[in-house]
Design a protein around this motif. Structure first.
Motif, PDB file in Angstrom:
ATOM      1  N   ALA A   1      -6.190   7.262   5.863  1.00 48.45           N
ATOM      2  CA  ALA A   1      -5.815   7.078   4.460  1.00 48.45           C
ATOM      3  C   ALA A   1      -4.720   8.048   4.026  1.00 48.45           C
TER       4      ALA A   1
ATOM      5  N   LEU B   1       0.829  -1.211   0.000  1.00 46.85           N
ATOM      6  CA  LEU B   1       0.000   0.000   0.000  1.00 46.85           C
ATOM      7  C   LEU B   1       0.864   1.262   0.000  1.00 46.85           C
TER       8      LEU B   1
ATOM      9  N   PHE C   1       0.710   4.105  -2.914  1.00 50.53           N
ATOM     10  CA  PHE C   1       0.506   5.537  -2.634  1.00 50.53           C
ATOM     11  C   PHE C   1       1.630   6.361  -3.248  1.00 50.53           C
TER      12      PHE C   1
ATOM     13  N   THR D   1      -6.342   3.532  -1.733  1.00 46.99           N
ATOM     14  CA  THR D   1      -5.019   4.138  -1.546  1.00 46.99           C
ATOM     15  C   THR D   1      -4.670   5.033  -2.720  1.00 46.99           C
TER      16      THR D   1
END
Length: 284
Positions: A197, A116, A120, A248
């Motif tokens: 997030a 993740l 990102f 993401t």
């Protein structure tokens, strides 16, 4: 007494109206959907997901099968007293929600956290924000956003704290209340999900806890409006792992748009980073 009740009711309604208005104006609720579309058309962003696909799908299937085998019958017996014939359907939904919750906690903590992070950062690189990403990791040259990601300087995502996990599971029984309970569960989770997030974005901006709290406080409605659809997507059994990656991407796209607004005059830079930039200008 009745006047006081009316006064409190009016205040609560007004606060809810303002928050709803701000949430709609922010457009943040669209970013989970933008994340899906952006993910589909940028195949280089698929690699972190595909590298973790087999173990995470296996985990999801295993958790779901275990939960139905062990918890379905006793929960159906309890819900029959509350929901009557509808208990068959509501119990299935409850077990699926529980399975998705457990799967999300386990996968994000032990399987996909690094993937993740790469997703990102790779999304930010695809939006030409190399300078932002390079504050916390090495960035190589080239046209491949994921391939250009170098070594991390430090781990950005905090694992679930015991308090957060306990709170997460305490909310689950709300799903036993038809419709209203599920709505409350999603709203409560969405409110927490939004700022989480952007944990990586806050680190890339070198924000202190105070900076983060102030930043989120000014955008409370926007973060909640992002979190609600994101939570709904991740509650989908098995497919929730796919939506964890697209959420993401959506969060990174939102961060990228914030940076563009910052370039146009809106200040989103933490004081520490601003001071460094000012010193650099003075030394030129």
């Amino acid at each position: 007494m009745s006047d006081k009740v009316k006064e409190v009711a009016v205040e609560e309604f007004e606060q809810a109206r303002v928050l709803t208005r701000d949430a709609v104006r922010s457009g943040a609720y669209l970013y989970p959907l933008k994340g899906i579309a952006y993910f589909f058309v940028h195949r280089s962003l698929w690699r972190p997901l595909t590298a973790k696909l087999i173990p995470t799908v296996s985990l999801g299937l295993g958790v779901t099968a275990f939960m139905f085998a062990v918890t379905y019958v006793p929960q159906a017996a309890v819900l029959t007293l509350v929901n009557g014939p509808l208990a068959i359907v509501t119990t299935v939904l409850l077990v699926l929600s529980e399975s998705s919750t457990i799967f999300s906690v386990l996968s994000k903590n032990f399987l996909i956290d690094d993937a993740l992070i790469d997703t990102f950062d790779g999304t930010l690189l695809s939006r030409n924000l190399n300078s932002l990403v390079s504050t916390e990791r090495q960035v190589k040259s080239g046209n491949d956003p994921i391939g250009n990601l170098g070594k991390l300087m430090k781990k950005p995502f905090e694992r679930f704290t015991p308090k957060a996990i306990i709170r997460y599971f305490l909310y689950l029984p709300l799903n036993m209340i038809p419709v209203v309970g599920t709505v409350l569960f999603v709203l409560l989770q969405g409110r927490k999900f939004g700022p989480t997030a952007h944990a990586r974005y806050f680190q890339l901006k070198q924000m202190s806890k105070r900076d983060r709290d102030e930043f989120v406080g000014k955008r409370k409605a926007a973060y909640a409006s992002f979190g609600v659809p994101a939570v709904l997507l991740e509650l989908v059994p098995i497919l929730g792992i796919f939506f964890a990656f697209t959420n993401t991407v959506g969060a990174a796209l939102w961060a990228a748009d914030m940076e563009q607004k910052n370039a146009g005059g809106e200040n989103t830079t933490a004081p520490n980073l601003r001071n460094q930039a000012e010193l650099a200008k003075k030394s030129e």
